[in-house]
Design a protein around this motif. Structure first.
Motif, PDB file in Angstrom:
ATOM      1  N   LEU A 126       0.822  -1.218   0.000  1.00  0.00           N
ATOM      2  CA  LEU A 126       0.000   0.000   0.000  1.00  0.00           C
ATOM      3  C   LEU A 126       0.857   1.270   0.000  1.00  0.00           C
ATOM      4  CD1 LEU A 126      -2.892  -0.981   2.455  1.00  0.00           C
ATOM      5  CD2 LEU A 126      -2.995  -0.789  -0.026  1.00  0.00           C
ATOM      6  N   PRO A 172       3.785  -9.513  13.047  1.00  0.00           N
ATOM      7  CA  PRO A 172       2.538 -10.186  12.680  1.00  0.00           C
ATOM      8  C   PRO A 172       1.481  -9.204  12.151  1.00  0.00           C
ATOM      9  CG  PRO A 172       2.694 -10.014  15.064  1.00  0.00           C
ATOM     10  CD  PRO A 172       3.934  -9.383  14.508  1.00  0.00           C
ATOM     11  N   ASN A 173       1.766  -8.613  10.999  1.00  0.00           N
ATOM     12  CA  ASN A 173       0.792  -7.719  10.357  1.00  0.00           C
ATOM     13  C   ASN A 173       0.818  -7.980   8.842  1.00  0.00           C
ATOM     14  OD1 ASN A 173       3.185  -6.504   9.530  1.00  0.00           O
ATOM     15  ND2 ASN A 173       3.061  -4.896  11.064  1.00  0.00           N
ATOM     16  N   VAL A 174       0.034  -7.219   8.100  1.00  0.00           N
ATOM     17  CA  VAL A 174      -0.072  -7.477   6.658  1.00  0.00           C
ATOM     18  C   VAL A 174       1.284  -7.370   5.969  1.00  0.00           C
ATOM     19  CG1 VAL A 174      -0.999  -6.557   4.501  1.00  0.00           C
ATOM     20  CG2 VAL A 174      -2.492  -6.869   6.441  1.00  0.00           C
ATOM     21  N   PRO A 190       0.126 -13.388  23.547  1.00  0.00           N
ATOM     22  CA  PRO A 190       1.260 -12.911  24.341  1.00  0.00           C
ATOM     23  C   PRO A 190       1.199 -13.476  25.761  1.00  0.00           C
ATOM     24  CG  PRO A 190      -0.343 -11.152  24.014  1.00  0.00           C
ATOM     25  CD  PRO A 190      -0.855 -12.333  23.281  1.00  0.00           C
ATOM     26  N   ASP A 206      -8.428 -11.894  19.997  1.00  0.00           N
ATOM     27  CA  ASP A 206      -9.318 -11.798  18.835  1.00  0.00           C
ATOM     28  C   ASP A 206      -9.253 -13.087  18.019  1.00  0.00           C
ATOM     29  OD1 ASP A 206      -7.420 -11.270  16.302  1.00  0.00           O
ATOM     30  OD2 ASP A 206      -6.586 -10.296  18.073  1.00  0.00           O
ATOM     31  N   GLU A 207     -10.211 -13.242  17.088  1.00  0.00           N
ATOM     32  CA  GLU A 207     -10.337 -14.484  16.313  1.00  0.00           C
ATOM     33  C   GLU A 207      -9.088 -14.783  15.497  1.00  0.00           C
ATOM     34  OE1 GLU A 207     -12.456 -12.082  16.638  1.00  0.00           O
ATOM     35  OE2 GLU A 207     -14.516 -12.646  16.215  1.00  0.00           O
ATOM     36  N   ALA A 208      -8.513 -13.741  14.876  1.00  0.00           N
ATOM     37  CA  ALA A 208      -7.351 -13.951  13.996  1.00  0.00           C
ATOM     38  C   ALA A 208      -6.177 -14.494  14.806  1.00  0.00           C
ATOM     39  CB  ALA A 208      -6.975 -12.642  13.314  1.00  0.00           C
ATOM     40  N   THR A 209      -5.937 -13.911  15.984  1.00  0.00           N
ATOM     41  CA  THR A 209      -4.819 -14.336  16.822  1.00  0.00           C
ATOM     42  C   THR A 209      -5.051 -15.758  17.336  1.00  0.00           C
ATOM     43  OG1 THR A 209      -4.573 -12.032  17.494  1.00  0.00           O
ATOM     44  CG2 THR A 209      -3.410 -13.659  18.811  1.00  0.00           C
ATOM     45  N   SER A 236       1.947  -5.364  22.353  1.00  0.00           N
ATOM     46  CA  SER A 236       1.632  -6.792  22.167  1.00  0.00           C
ATOM     47  C   SER A 236       0.373  -7.199  22.929  1.00  0.00           C
ATOM     48  CB  SER A 236       2.817  -7.651  22.575  1.00  0.00           C
ATOM     49  OG  SER A 236       3.039  -7.512  23.959  1.00  0.00           O
ATOM     50  N   PHE A 276      -6.902  -4.257  20.735  1.00  0.00           N
ATOM     51  CA  PHE A 276      -7.386  -4.250  19.352  1.00  0.00           C
ATOM     52  C   PHE A 276      -6.974  -5.508  18.584  1.00  0.00           C
ATOM     53  CE2 PHE A 276      -6.755   0.361  20.322  1.00  0.00           C
ATOM     54  CZ  PHE A 276      -8.092   0.680  20.403  1.00  0.00           C
ATOM     55  N   GLY A 277      -5.907  -6.157  19.020  1.00  0.00           N
ATOM     56  CA  GLY A 277      -5.440  -7.374  18.344  1.00  0.00           C
ATOM     57  C   GLY A 277      -5.234  -7.131  16.857  1.00  0.00           C
ATOM     58  N   ALA A 278      -5.800  -8.029  16.038  1.00  0.00           N
ATOM     59  CA  ALA A 278      -5.635  -7.910  14.585  1.00  0.00           C
ATOM     60  C   ALA A 278      -6.805  -7.169  13.937  1.00  0.00           C
ATOM     61  CB  ALA A 278      -5.495  -9.292  13.980  1.00  0.00           C
ATOM     62  N   GLU A 322      -5.985  -4.506  11.155  1.00  0.00           N
ATOM     63  CA  GLU A 322      -5.182  -4.865   9.978  1.00  0.00           C
ATOM     64  C   GLU A 322      -5.987  -4.623   8.704  1.00  0.00           C
ATOM     65  OE1 GLU A 322      -1.854  -6.081   9.664  1.00  0.00           O
ATOM     66  OE2 GLU A 322      -1.988  -5.030  11.555  1.00  0.00           O
ATOM     67  N   PRO A 323      -5.342  -4.087   7.658  1.00  0.00           N
ATOM     68  CA  PRO A 323      -6.067  -3.866   6.394  1.00  0.00           C
ATOM     69  C   PRO A 323      -6.754  -5.140   5.908  1.00  0.00           C
ATOM     70  CG  PRO A 323      -3.913  -2.857   6.303  1.00  0.00           C
ATOM     71  CD  PRO A 323      -3.962  -3.621   7.585  1.00  0.00           C
ATOM     72  N   MET A 324      -7.872  -4.976   5.223  1.00  0.00           N
ATOM     73  CA  MET A 324      -8.662  -6.073   4.657  1.00  0.00           C
ATOM     74  C   MET A 324      -9.354  -6.908   5.737  1.00  0.00           C
ATOM     75  SD  MET A 324      -5.748  -7.359   1.975  1.00  0.00           S
ATOM     76  CE  MET A 324      -4.622  -7.755   3.293  1.00  0.00           C
ATOM     77  N   ILE A 357     -13.003  -7.902  15.667  1.00  0.00           N
ATOM     78  CA  ILE A 357     -13.078  -8.535  14.345  1.00  0.00           C
ATOM     79  C   ILE A 357     -14.457  -9.139  14.112  1.00  0.00           C
ATOM     80  CG2 ILE A 357     -12.215 -10.467  12.956  1.00  0.00           C
ATOM     81  CD1 ILE A 357      -9.492 -10.026  14.161  1.00  0.00           C
ATOM     82  N   PRO A 406     -12.241 -12.078   9.836  1.00  0.00           N
ATOM     83  CA  PRO A 406     -10.784 -11.854   9.736  1.00  0.00           C
ATOM     84  C   PRO A 406     -10.212 -12.054   8.328  1.00  0.00           C
ATOM     85  CG  PRO A 406     -11.249 -13.958  10.811  1.00  0.00           C
ATOM     86  CD  PRO A 406     -12.585 -13.336  10.511  1.00  0.00           C
TER      87      PRO A 406
END
Lengths: 197, 263
Positions: free
Chosen positions: A114, A144-146, A174, A183-186, B42, B46-48, B51-53, B76, B79
């Motif tokens: 981007l 751990p990001n895009v 962590p 969150d779900e992604a983690t 860490s 907000f966690g992930a 993140e974009p998208m 989220i 995700p």
């Protein structure tokens, strides 16, 4: 101008630093005024030294005063492992763990589609000759990001033809945090990366 | 005032030591920028979600006269895990969010655009193949929402129904009129042709795919088949079409970076 010109000049210089506003810059300038002359000289010399002595290691691209850096020239370190990180500060963070005894490679950033940052803006091509030189494993330790994910995916594909084992550091919760607040992604990545106990 | 809305994260940039400035495309307010304090820590709550998208449920402290709002909470909703972990999907999704970020102004609500964005990401996440088609389908629907829809049913000159099936035929797409000439009119237009920078030659396969991308349900976009050449032609055509109608549209950085990866 309510103070001396030198104080204003110093405050102006401080205000150029990231995260320093006008008020903080003035506070810092006035604090310098109160310091002992020797302390101020030491501070000034430290600033000049950073610019004069610090450079990038010709092997791993970490910041160093001697080339190759102390990590690259340490014969006790395991030469068959290379940990790839984004920034020199990541080397510092990993070294604090005292868990990793291999070598590093600092990319100087991450792919950021981007922002238009591609592989040519990173030290990727410097990594390739190192990998073909008897390395057993390359550990990708990106944020751990895009951007980190894009870099990891790119490097894993790029390194595949070298026949070297490519791993990535685990992603998940962590230490000291609570599972219920994750969150779900983690959490889903933590489940993916589960290990036998 | 505390406001709650669903939002797709368009961009996220570092701010100071641990914070982020995030650009969202929201259901209720269109595009907004907000600061998320401590988001890079860490143990951030907000966690992930920033993140974009990512489709997130956003709670912000919103002030009318403020350009940068404050994120209070962000969780989220979807995700889009496959989009975040596969290069080809990521390339398409990043191009889409970059395009939206370029085309929209702050706080101009457009529910249809928000729903299109979510639907496109949903389909891209589920899709098993032909990921680039989702970008083309998105561009075609975007043109419709912005008021310069492509007309692919009838010839834009004589009005005859377009079959677009002659394998060796080339058609003329008129960027300014937003439509295709039938083979007969294409021949005439081709001779005149030159008349304009707004005319673009399109082979039958690409023209047919363009029509199908226009008509197919978003869930079935992945079933569309076309050759790499037709794909390249579609990419170029749609890029030129958007550039013709949207003043100042810049080439997408994400697309350029992914093209440069060569892996």
């Amino acid at each position: 101008m309510y103070t001396a010109e030198s104080v204003e000049q110093l405050a102006e210089q401080f205000a150029q630093l990231p995260g320093i506003g006008r008020k903080t810059a003035h506070r810092l300038a006035l604090y310098i005024l109160k310091m002992e002359r020797e302390e101020v000289t030491t501070l000034a010399q430290a600033l000049v030294n950073v610019k004069d002595k610090v450079r990038y290691c010709s092997v791993c691209s970490n910041i160093t005063e001697s080339d190759p850096c102390r990590i690259c020239s340490d014969v006790k370190r395991d030469q068959s492992f290379i940990c790839v990180v984004e920034e020199p500060s990541d080397v510092l963070a990993l070294e604090k763990t005292r868990e990793f005894r291999g070598l590093y490679h600092v990319l100087g950033g991450a792919l950021s589609p981007l922002d238009g940052i591609g592989p040519d803006e990173l030290r990727v091509k410097e990594l390739l000759p190192r990998v073909s030189n008897g390395v057993q494993e390359v550990i990708l330790a990106m944020n751990p990001n895009v951007e980190g994910e894009a870099t990891t995916l790119y490097l894993s594909k790029l390194l595949k033809p070298f026949g070297v084992k490519v791993t990535r550091i685990a992603r998940g919760l962590p230490m000291g945090s609570d599972l219920e607040f994750a969150d779900e992604a983690t959490l889903s990545r933590a489940l993916e990366g589960r290990v036998a106990v | 005032m505390i406001e709650k809305t669903d939002a797709i994260v368009l961009k996220s940039m570092r701010y100071r030591d641990t914070s982020k400035i995030v650009t969202f495309y929201t259901r209720r307010y269109g595009k907004i920028k907000a600061i998320a304090k401590g988001a890079r820590d860490s143990k951030s709550k907000f966690g992930a979600a920033l993140e974009p998208m990512t489709l997130s449920s956003l709670v912000i402290y919103k002030k009318e006269q403020r350009e940068l709002q404050l994120v209070s909470q962000c969780d989220i909703v979807k995700p889009y895990k496959r989009i975040h972990s596969e290069m080809e999907r990521m390339a398409v999704a990043l191009s889409i969010v970059e395009l939206i970020n370029q085309l929209t102004h702050d706080e101009e609500e457009n529910l249809a655009l928000f729903l299109l964005l979510v639907k496109t990401l949903d389909c891209l996440e589920k899709s098993e193949r032909m990921f680039e088609s989702h970008f083309f389908a998105f561009e075609i629907r975007l043109a419709l929402l912005f008021g310069f829809a492509l007309h692919l049913e009838n010839c834009i000159s004589c009005g005859r129904k377009l079959e677009l099936n002659g394998a060796k035929t080339a058609y003329i797409l008129d960027l300014s009129k937003g439509g295709i000439y039938c083979p007969t009119c294409s021949a005439t237009a081709g001779k005149l042709g030159a008349q304009g920078h707004s005319q673009y030659r399109l082979r039958a396969e690409a023209a047919q795919s363009l029509k199908l991308l226009h008509h197919l349900d978003m869930d079935n976009i992945q079933n569309l088949e076309y050759t790499t050449e037709a794909g390249n032609e579609l990419n170029e055509t749609l890029r030129l079409y958007l550039q013709y109608h949207i003043e100042g549209l810049k080439p997408l950085k994400a697309a350029k970076v992914f093209q440069s990866l060569h892996v």
